[in-house]
Design a protein around this motif. Structure first.
Motif, PDB file in Angstrom:
ATOM      1  N   THR A  36     -13.643  -8.374 -17.438  1.00 57.02           N
ATOM      2  CA  THR A  36     -13.327  -7.334 -16.457  1.00 57.02           C
ATOM      3  C   THR A  36     -13.481  -5.937 -17.058  1.00 57.02           C
ATOM      4  O   THR A  36     -13.250  -4.950 -16.376  1.00 57.02           O
ATOM      5  N   PHE A  37     -13.848  -5.850 -18.323  1.00 54.70           N
ATOM      6  CA  PHE A  37     -13.969  -4.570 -19.006  1.00 54.70           C
ATOM      7  C   PHE A  37     -15.017  -3.644 -18.387  1.00 54.70           C
ATOM      8  O   PHE A  37     -14.842  -2.412 -18.442  1.00 54.70           O
ATOM      9  N   PRO A  38     -16.101  -4.115 -17.784  1.00 51.85           N
ATOM     10  CA  PRO A  38     -17.027  -3.176 -17.120  1.00 51.85           C
ATOM     11  C   PRO A  38     -16.346  -2.327 -16.038  1.00 51.85           C
ATOM     12  O   PRO A  38     -16.785  -1.210 -15.765  1.00 51.85           O
ATOM     13  N   VAL A  39     -15.289  -2.828 -15.451  1.00 55.29           N
ATOM     14  CA  VAL A  39     -14.543  -2.031 -14.474  1.00 55.29           C
ATOM     15  C   VAL A  39     -13.932  -0.811 -15.167  1.00 55.29           C
ATOM     16  O   VAL A  39     -13.943   0.303 -14.627  1.00 55.29           O
ATOM     17  N   VAL A  40     -13.420  -0.999 -16.372  1.00 53.10           N
ATOM     18  CA  VAL A  40     -12.832   0.102 -17.127  1.00 53.10           C
ATOM     19  C   VAL A  40     -13.909   1.132 -17.465  1.00 53.10           C
ATOM     20  O   VAL A  40     -13.676   2.351 -17.363  1.00 53.10           O
ATOM     21  N   ILE A  41     -15.070   0.656 -17.851  1.00 54.62           N
ATOM     22  CA  ILE A  41     -16.171   1.573 -18.163  1.00 54.62           C
ATOM     23  C   ILE A  41     -16.573   2.365 -16.922  1.00 54.62           C
ATOM     24  O   ILE A  41     -16.772   3.585 -16.985  1.00 54.62           O
ATOM     25  N   GLY A  52      -4.550   4.543 -22.078  1.00 56.68           N
ATOM     26  CA  GLY A  52      -3.376   3.887 -22.655  1.00 56.68           C
ATOM     27  C   GLY A  52      -2.713   2.947 -21.658  1.00 56.68           C
ATOM     28  O   GLY A  52      -2.286   1.847 -22.008  1.00 56.68           O
ATOM     29  N   VAL A  53      -2.643   3.376 -20.406  1.00 57.66           N
ATOM     30  CA  VAL A  53      -2.077   2.534 -19.355  1.00 57.66           C
ATOM     31  C   VAL A  53      -2.971   1.316 -19.130  1.00 57.66           C
ATOM     32  O   VAL A  53      -2.482   0.197 -18.958  1.00 57.66           O
ATOM     33  N   ILE A  54      -4.277   1.536 -19.171  1.00 53.34           N
ATOM     34  CA  ILE A  54      -5.210   0.423 -18.986  1.00 53.34           C
ATOM     35  C   ILE A  54      -5.063  -0.579 -20.127  1.00 53.34           C
ATOM     36  O   ILE A  54      -4.992  -1.792 -19.899  1.00 53.34           O
ATOM     37  N   PHE A  55      -5.003  -0.085 -21.361  1.00 52.37           N
ATOM     38  CA  PHE A  55      -4.857  -0.967 -22.522  1.00 52.37           C
ATOM     39  C   PHE A  55      -3.541  -1.745 -22.453  1.00 52.37           C
ATOM     40  O   PHE A  55      -3.508  -2.954 -22.677  1.00 52.37           O
ATOM     41  N   ALA A  56      -2.450  -1.054 -22.113  1.00 49.26           N
ATOM     42  CA  ALA A  56      -1.156  -1.725 -22.009  1.00 49.26           C
ATOM     43  C   ALA A  56      -1.169  -2.764 -20.891  1.00 49.26           C
ATOM     44  O   ALA A  56      -0.568  -3.837 -21.021  1.00 49.26           O
ATOM     45  N   GLY A  57      -1.867  -2.481 -19.812  1.00 50.30           N
ATOM     46  CA  GLY A  57      -1.990  -3.453 -18.726  1.00 50.30           C
ATOM     47  C   GLY A  57      -2.736  -4.706 -19.177  1.00 50.30           C
ATOM     48  O   GLY A  57      -2.359  -5.819 -18.819  1.00 50.30           O
ATOM     49  N   TYR A  58      -3.763  -4.509 -19.968  1.00 52.54           N
ATOM     50  CA  TYR A  58      -4.491  -5.658 -20.505  1.00 52.54           C
ATOM     51  C   TYR A  58      -3.615  -6.475 -21.444  1.00 52.54           C
ATOM     52  O   TYR A  58      -3.613  -7.712 -21.395  1.00 52.54           O
ATOM     53  N   VAL A  59      -2.882  -5.802 -22.320  1.00 49.77           N
ATOM     54  CA  VAL A  59      -1.992  -6.516 -23.248  1.00 49.77           C
ATOM     55  C   VAL A  59      -0.930  -7.290 -22.471  1.00 49.77           C
ATOM     56  O   VAL A  59      -0.653  -8.461 -22.748  1.00 49.77           O
ATOM     57  N   PHE A 132       4.519  -2.499 -19.070  1.00 49.52           N
ATOM     58  CA  PHE A 132       3.086  -2.516 -19.369  1.00 49.52           C
ATOM     59  C   PHE A 132       2.298  -1.761 -18.305  1.00 49.52           C
ATOM     60  O   PHE A 132       1.304  -1.112 -18.610  1.00 49.52           O
ATOM     61  N   THR A 133       2.727  -1.852 -17.045  1.00 52.61           N
ATOM     62  CA  THR A 133       2.005  -1.165 -15.968  1.00 52.61           C
ATOM     63  C   THR A 133       2.172   0.346 -16.050  1.00 52.61           C
ATOM     64  O   THR A 133       1.390   1.080 -15.459  1.00 52.61           O
ATOM     65  N   LYS A 134       3.182   0.797 -16.779  1.00 51.31           N
ATOM     66  CA  LYS A 134       3.404   2.229 -16.967  1.00 51.31           C
ATOM     67  C   LYS A 134       2.800   2.734 -18.275  1.00 51.31           C
ATOM     68  O   LYS A 134       2.932   3.900 -18.606  1.00 51.31           O
ATOM     69  N   GLY A 135       2.199   1.817 -19.048  1.00 50.15           N
ATOM     70  CA  GLY A 135       1.570   2.215 -20.293  1.00 50.15           C
ATOM     71  C   GLY A 135       2.482   2.132 -21.496  1.00 50.15           C
ATOM     72  O   GLY A 135       2.154   2.663 -22.555  1.00 50.15           O
ATOM     73  N   VAL A 136       3.613   1.473 -21.357  1.00 49.05           N
ATOM     74  CA  VAL A 136       4.585   1.377 -22.443  1.00 49.05           C
ATOM     75  C   VAL A 136       4.480  -0.006 -23.090  1.00 49.05           C
ATOM     76  O   VAL A 136       4.645  -1.024 -22.424  1.00 49.05           O
TER      77      VAL A 136
END
Length: 166
Positions: A36-41, A52-59, A132-136
């Protein structure tokens, strides 16, 4: 289907089989999330989101998927039927999600059982996923999901040992 008997005759311990099956499934889910990473790109090309919020959402998604997989592994060890295992794991995971939603918590707030509200929300996946949805990336939430994974896999091992014992 006889796969348990075949698995138990292999020269590996039950714990190695459990962890191997879990890690293989978790890596597969990681690849599904990674695709799903092409969506981020695309979103970064079209705008300027908070990565950061996107990365935390993935984690958070990766950890919650691991918890769901571990629970499904536990229910699979409990039953002989795949359909029953699916329904049981779906119900358990649904309950762990629903116990943090506002209609459930509002119902408990109206009652005089504050301790029950705290207990129910402490086991909610959504309560721990919200950060995670807030980037924390809160260590308490990471530890919660890893604890659910560990407990479910440990329970899977106990169930398989009881099947092996007879």
């Amino acid at each position: 289907m006889g796969t348990l008997e075949l698995l138990l005759t292999l020269p590996i311990t039950a714990w190695q089989a459990i962890v191997g099956k879990f890690l293989a499934s978790w890596i597969f889910l990681f690849l599904a999330l990674f695709l799903t990473f092409p969506v981020v790109i695309t979103v970064n090309y079209l705008g300027s989101p908070d990565n950061g919020v996107i990365f935390a959402g993935y984690v958070g998604s990766f950890l919650m998927a691991g918890a769901y997989l571990a629970i499904s592994s536990m229910t699979s060890a409990m039953t002989r039927n795949q359909v029953v295992s699916f329904i049981l794991s779906a119900v358990i995971c649904l309950l762990l999600v629903l116990c943090g939603f506002p209609p459930v918590t509002n119902l408990l707030i109206r009652s005089d059982w504050a301790w029950l509200l705290n207990t129910v929300t402490a086991f909610s996946f959504m309560t721990h996923f919200e950060g995670f949805t807030k980037g924390v990336l809160d260590s308490r939430d990471v530890i919660f999901f890893l604890s659910v994974i560990g407990f479910s896999l440990f329970t899977t091992g106990v169930i398989l040992r009881s099947h092996r014992a007879g």
